[in-house]
Scaffold this active site. Structure first.
Site, PDB file in Angstrom:
ATOM      1  CG  HIS A   1      -1.710  -1.198   1.265  1.00 48.94           C
ATOM      2  ND1 HIS A   1      -3.315  -0.859   0.978  1.00 48.94           N
ATOM      3  CD2 HIS A   1      -1.772  -2.377   1.801  1.00 48.94           C
ATOM      4  CE1 HIS A   1      -3.955  -2.170   1.084  1.00 48.94           C
ATOM      5  NE2 HIS A   1      -2.842  -2.968   1.591  1.00 48.94           N
TER       6      HIS A   1
ATOM      7  CG  HIS B   1      -7.298  -6.397   1.736  1.00 49.81           C
ATOM      8  ND1 HIS B   1      -6.815  -5.575   0.673  1.00 49.81           N
ATOM      9  CD2 HIS B   1      -6.057  -5.939   2.425  1.00 49.81           C
ATOM     10  CE1 HIS B   1      -5.596  -4.908   0.641  1.00 49.81           C
ATOM     11  NE2 HIS B   1      -5.161  -5.308   1.842  1.00 49.81           N
TER      12      HIS B   1
ATOM     13  CD  GLU C   1      -5.853  -8.178   6.925  1.00 48.55           C
ATOM     14  OE1 GLU C   1      -6.781  -7.284   6.394  1.00 48.55           O
ATOM     15  OE2 GLU C   1      -4.713  -7.486   7.380  1.00 48.55           O
TER      16      GLU C   1
ATOM     17  CG  ASP D   1      -0.610  -5.507   4.015  1.00 47.35           C
ATOM     18  OD1 ASP D   1      -1.132  -4.916   3.344  1.00 47.35           O
ATOM     19  OD2 ASP D   1      -0.926  -5.825   5.146  1.00 47.35           O
ATOM     20  CG  ASP D   2       0.215  -1.254   5.223  1.00 51.32           C
ATOM     21  OD1 ASP D   2      -0.040  -0.712   4.080  1.00 51.32           O
ATOM     22  OD2 ASP D   2      -0.406  -2.307   5.565  1.00 51.32           O
TER      23      ASP D   2
HETATM   24  N1  HPA Z   1      -5.976  -5.073   5.526  1.00 51.91           N
HETATM   25  C1  HPA Z   1      -6.838  -4.061   5.429  1.00 51.91           C
HETATM   26  N2  HPA Z   1      -6.769  -2.911   4.812  1.00 51.91           N
HETATM   27  C2  HPA Z   1      -5.530  -2.639   4.959  1.00 51.91           C
HETATM   28  C3  HPA Z   1      -4.443  -3.464   5.200  1.00 51.91           C
HETATM   29  C4  HPA Z   1      -4.538  -4.647   5.657  1.00 51.91           C
HETATM   30  O1  HPA Z   1      -3.518  -5.265   5.949  1.00 51.91           O
HETATM   31  N3  HPA Z   1      -3.365  -2.677   4.813  1.00 51.91           N
HETATM   32  C5  HPA Z   1      -3.613  -1.455   4.373  1.00 51.91           C
HETATM   33  N4  HPA Z   1      -4.830  -1.402   4.060  1.00 51.91           N
HETATM   34 ZN    ZN Z   2      -3.123  -4.862   2.590  1.00 53.72          ZN
END
Ligand code: HPA
Ligand code: ZN
Length: 362
Positions: A33, A217, A220, A298-299
């Site tokens: 992201h 997504h 999760e 991811d981040d």
């Molecule tokens: N999950 C949901 N939304 C998100 C995530 C995630 O891991 N990372 C950035 N936005």
């Molecule tokens: Zn994500």
């Protein structure tokens, strides 16, 4: 429980030896992201330059506000809360372009050769009242410039937030209209617990017909069956995370039969509290079942990680043998949102480049 995620210190001898090898290997990140990829130093500079209204200004003071730190309880909603504050930093066109450029540069420095970077125009625009179209174009231009300066190929995915269905149609149109400018797909992210997919079905079906790829997504934080829903109702070709598939054999079977790739992000899964311990991560079990799993960040800035770190997590903590890490990179190439001929070239390029890593003992 508090989880400290400091990959460089935590890895055992075996994984420490692998770091230079994995850093040097050409890699692919399919799940990153933009809004989770901001350098702390850049945040501090933007705060100073633009007078962002914040409780603190130095990188170290900012860290706990925008990054998961040792004191944070692993929790899905705590994790998502970091994005809220970050929305204050998109203060000018220059700030948006800078963070997009740097996100690509940082990936290139980690030897990522193919990156699919996802971004949410609403997150980037809303605080300053920018046009969603404009911020999308700024991200496109900045990532194009970064590709000219670095050895990396980038494609973009527009991300829709589950809590903001009112923008879904407009964001999908922005993505559809910019398919010749590097936007290849649509993603649904955010709070999977409190916001169902119902309001997004028509938009995603429409976007698929218009030629966009779709990743969602799912499973999760929500139940495994969300994967089936993402595939059947939204046309998902890949699944973000999907880790709760491990709770349902029928869903694992579905992923295997349809060969739906999972975008696995180990550190993120620990920080959201969805996986209590790395040793319990299902990445290798999924792989052994025949599901095409890929390794992603991811981040990176929220999680203070790199793709090299994530591969080391998969190897050291989650028990994936080195040769299977290489196979996961090939799975990622095969899952790229590219036209078939470009994808074949990407797969072949990685097969050739990775050959020497697989043949050498590790
Ligand atoms: N999950 C949901 N939304 C998100 C995530 C995630 O891991 N990372 C950035 N936005
Ligand atoms: Zn994500």
């Amino acid at each position: 429980m508090s989880v400290t995620i400091k990959p460089r210190e935590k890895f055992n001898h075996h994984t420490r030896d692998l770091r230079p090898t994995i850093l040097n290997m050409p890699k692919i990140d399919l799940h990153r992201h933009l809004e989770g990829s901001l350098r702390l130093t850049t945040l501090a500079e933007i705060a100073h330059e633009h007078g962002v209204d914040l409780p603190s200004m130095s990188p170290e003071e900012l860290r706990p506000l925008v990054q998961v730190v040792a004191d944070d309880t692993p929790n899905f909603h705590n994790f998502l809360a970091k994005f809220k504050l970050l929305r204050r930093f998109y203060s000018s066109r220059e700030a948006v372009e800078r963070i997009a450029y740097e996100a690509v540069a940082d990936a290139a420095h980690d030897n990522i050769k193919y990156l699919e970077l996802r971004f949410n125009p609403v997150a980037l625009a809303l605080n300053q009242g920018f046009n969603f179209e404009d911020v999308a174009d700024w991200v496109i231009e900045a990532t194009e410039e970064a590709q000219r300066d670095h050895e990396i190929q980038v494609r973009l995915i527009v991300q829709i937030g589950r809590h903001e269905p009112q923008y879904a149609r407009q964001l999908a149109e922005i993505a559809v209209d910019r398919q010749d400018n590097g936007i290849v797909g649509l993603d649904l992210a955010g709070d999977e617990i409190n916001f169902p997919v119902t309001k997004f079905v028509d938009v995603f079906q429409w976007a698929r017909k218009k030629g966009l790829h779709v990743t969602i997504h799912a499973a999760e934080a929500g139940p495994a069956v969300n994967i089936k829903e993402a595939i059947d109702k939204l046309g998902a070709e890949r699944i973000g995370h999907g880790i709760r598939a491990r709770e349902d054999i029928a869903i694992m079977d579905l992923l295997n039969r349809k060969q739906i790739p999972l975008e696995i992000c180990p550190t993120s899964n620990l920080q959201t509290g969805m996986i209590p311990k790395l040793a319990q991560h299902p990445i290798y079990a999924f792989y052994q079942l025949g599901i095409p799993v890929t390794v992603n960040t991811d981040d990176p800035s929220i999680s203070n990680t790199t793709l090299t770190d994530e591969f080391l997590m998969a190897s050291g903590g989650a028990g994936v043998p080195f040769k299977d890490l290489c196979k996961m990179i090939i799975y990622a190439a095969q899952a790229a949102f590219l036209p078939e001929t470009e994808k074949s070239a990407l797969v072949e390029w990685f097969q050739v480049k990775l050959k020497k890593y697989v043949s050498e003992p590790h």
